[in-house]
Design an enzyme around this catalytic site. Structure first.
Site, short mmCIF file in Angstrom:
data_model
loop_
_atom_site.label_atom_id
_atom_site.label_comp_id
_atom_site.label_asym_id
_atom_site.label_seq_id
_atom_site.Cartn_x
_atom_site.Cartn_y
_atom_site.Cartn_z
N GLU A 186 -5.79 -8.32 -1.03
CA GLU A 186 -6.51 -8.04 0.22
C GLU A 186 -7.92 -7.62 -0.13
O GLU A 186 -8.14 -6.84 -1.06
CB GLU A 186 -5.88 -6.88 1.01
CG GLU A 186 -4.58 -7.19 1.67
CD GLU A 186 -4.06 -6.03 2.53
OE1 GLU A 186 -4.88 -5.26 3.07
OE2 GLU A 186 -2.83 -5.91 2.64
N GLU A 245 0.83 -1.22 0.00
CA GLU A 245 0.00 0.00 0.00
C GLU A 245 0.86 1.26 0.00
O GLU A 245 0.68 2.17 0.81
CB GLU A 245 -0.96 -0.01 1.20
CG GLU A 245 -2.02 -1.09 1.09
CD GLU A 245 -3.13 -0.97 2.13
OE1 GLU A 245 -2.91 -0.36 3.18
OE2 GLU A 245 -4.24 -1.49 1.87
P1 P53 Z 1 -7.21 -2.59 9.39
C1 P53 Z 1 -6.29 1.86 5.39
C2 P53 Z 1 -7.12 1.74 4.30
C3 P53 Z 1 -7.14 0.56 3.58
C4 P53 Z 1 -6.31 -0.48 3.95
O1 P53 Z 1 -6.94 -2.62 7.83
C5 P53 Z 1 -5.47 -0.34 5.02
C6 P53 Z 1 -5.45 0.83 5.74
C7 P53 Z 1 -4.55 0.97 6.92
O2 P53 Z 1 -5.23 0.63 8.09
O3 P53 Z 1 -4.58 -1.29 5.37
C8 P53 Z 1 -4.56 -2.58 4.82
O4 P53 Z 1 -6.30 -3.61 9.99
C9 P53 Z 1 -3.22 -3.18 5.19
C10 P53 Z 1 -3.31 -4.23 6.24
C11 P53 Z 1 -4.48 -3.95 7.15
C12 P53 Z 1 -5.76 -4.07 6.32
O5 P53 Z 1 -5.72 -3.19 5.23
O6 P53 Z 1 -6.88 -1.21 9.81
O7 P53 Z 1 -2.46 -3.62 4.09
O8 P53 Z 1 -2.07 -4.30 6.91
O9 P53 Z 1 -4.54 -4.76 8.27
C13 P53 Z 1 -7.02 -3.82 7.12
O10 P53 Z 1 -8.64 -2.94 9.57
#
Ligand code: P53
Length: 480
Positions: A378, A179
């Site tokens: 993801e 990211e």
């Molecule tokens: P969490 C922000 C927006 C979209 C994805 O996020 C993001 C974030 C940062 O928080 O992160 C990604 O755990 C990232 C992972 C993360 C996952 O999305 O905040 O690549 O490390 O855990 C979900 O709910």
């Protein structure tokens, strides 16, 4: 592979995690302190604190996480039971280079990932590896100022080269920076710290610093791609972009232009990753600011020689943007101020706007601009789960979310002709949330008994979504 309907027969179904969010064992095997180790637990709406080193008496959830470091054989066995074809994780940079600037790697760290990858390969699960996922050595932050320093390029490339060589027969799919475009939101201390190890200095123009750091990262990524292909020509090395499409709030022409600039601002990183060139609007913008960026001719040559093989991306939500009344002529994008709610979509408890069609839209957008294979690395639904007395977890809401996104993903493939390598839902086993540091924001098919204060047995159990996803994989996405 060229069948008319359906996903390709070698489609990579799996799950995704990142080392710092599940491994724990933060001081074992010679590991150094990472940026994730100095971030406290937050809560829904409460930001995580970034502390100046590890302070006594505070709750640092990544230190122990779900102790995957010791539980991985059991966890991978469960992934195999679901039928995973691949497993996306990251290599914690601090296990290989505890400080980041050493010349020789830490053998114990290298051995850990050898063992982990062997365990995956035992079940024909292909490791998909991110090199830098929000876990750079904290030493590089303290002693070099993080990615504002050009020296980081060499440290990263050395790290990449060491692991490429070591795992060249075990890992085929790689990604450089997770990211990388989160830092577009340069006023957000979490984004710039996790992406680039940046802590703003008094009086510093952090926007400029962000662009400089991102440039060094892109050069480092390109150099790694080039070296990786020399080490093993079969390597597939991708970028990793947080895809959050930005829609105009209305058909008002200024809103359309605002959304266009917002998309350019969030995704120029992929322009550089894919073409090796900077987009014109950004060069103009940087010139207009009189920033005198450190972007050399040699850098531009490196960028051109290290374009990526595929686009890896996360997709959770879409957003909407609106032009301000006094919108500047350059339509400069400010992530928080310019966002408005979209009344056509619902949001999760954490305010993430759920928009399955936005995934199809994003895949088309990438296809039209870059036309290289895509990999959804993801996607998922963070929610509070309730474990019943008999140990079951009825997470129909998660199944609904994933099902609706897989449907749109298939439309992008079957109707729109996108070449898609695979799909790895986020947090296939419950882990520490990156954004909030919570355990209670869960994504997994596998429940882990641990709470936000760090209490629990760590016991693993299957949620309803476990059997559902197993069926999805065994039918190659036909049986949703
Ligand atoms: P969490 C922000 C927006 C979209 C994805 O996020 C993001 C974030 C940062 O928080 O992160 C990604 O755990 C990232 C992972 C993360 C996952 O999305 O905040 O690549 O490390 O855990 C979900 O709910």
């Amino acid at each position: 592979m060229n069948q008319k309907k359906g996903l390709r027969s070698d489609f990579l179904w799996g799950g995704a995690v990142a080392a710092h969010q599940l491994e724990g064992a933060w001081q074992e095997g010679g590991k150094g302190i990472s940026v994730a180790d100095v971030m406290t637990a937050g809560a829904n709406g409460v930001e995580r604190q970034i502390t100046d080193g590890v302070k006594p008496g505070l709750n640092y959830p990544n230190h122990e996480a779900i102790d995957f470091y010791h539980h991985y054989p059991e966890d991978i066995k469960l992934f195999a039971e679901m039928g995973f074809k691949c497993f996306r994780t990251s290599i914690a940079w601090t296990r290989i280079f505890p400080k980041g600037d050493e010349a020789t790697p830490n053998e114990e760290g290298l051995q850990f990932y050898d063992d982990l990858f062997d365990e995956c390969l035992k079940y024909n699960i292909e490791p998909v590896i991110t090199l830098s996922h929000f876990e750079m050595p904290y030493y590089l932050v303290e002693n070099y100022g993080g990615w504002r320093n050009r020296k980081l390029i060499d440290f990263f490339v050395n790290f990449a080269e060491v692991v490429f060589k070591r795992y060249k027969n075990k890992v085929k799919y790689w990604m450089t920076f997770n990211e990388i475009n989160n830092q577009t939101d340069y006023k957000n201390s979490f984004a710039i710290f996790t992406n680039s190890g940046l802590v703003p200095k008094p009086g510093e123009n952090i926007e400029k610093t962000m662009y400089q750091a991102a440039h060094y990262e892109l050069v480092a990524s390109a150099k790694a791609v080039k070296i990786g292909h020399e080490i093993n020509p079969d390597f597939q090395i991708g970028s990793m972009i947080a895809m959050v499409p930005l829609y105009p709030a209305s058909p008002k022409p200024a809103d359309i232009m605002k959304a266009e600039r917002a998309m350019q601002s969030r995704y120029w990183f992929q322009d550089v990753h894919s073409t090796g060139k900077y987009p014109a609007w950004l060069t103009k913008y940087q010139e207009d600011q009189d920033w005198e960026m450190d972007i050399t001719k040699e850098d531009m040559s490196d960028l051109a020689q290290g374009t990526v093989d595929y686009i890896g991306f996360s997709y959770y939500m879409s957003r909407c943007v609106q032009a301000q009344d006094n919108e500047p002529l350059n339509y400069h994008y400010r992530e928080e101020e310019d966002s408005v709610p979209n009344k056509y979509v619902k949001a999760s408890e954490w305010g993430w706007q759920i928009d399955p069609e936005g995934l199809r839209y994003s895949m088309n957008w990438f296809k039209d601009r870059y036309d290289i294979p895509q990999f959804i690395v993801e996607n998922g639904f963070g929610a509070v789960d309730k474990k019943e007395a008999d140990g079951s977890v009825h997470d129909q809401y998660r199944i609904d979310y994933l099902k609706s996104h897989i449907e749109q993903m298939k439309l992008a493939v079957e109707e729109d002709g996108v070449d898609l390598i695979g799909y790895t839902p986020w947090g296939c086993i419950d882990l520490v949330s990156a954004g909030t540091g919570q355990m209670s924001k869960r994504y997994g098919f596998i429940y882990v008994d641990k709470d936000d204060e760090g209490h629990g047995t760590m016991e693993r159990s299957k949620k309803d979504s476990f059997d559902w996803f197993k069926k999805v994989i065994s039918s190659n996405g036909e049986n949703l």
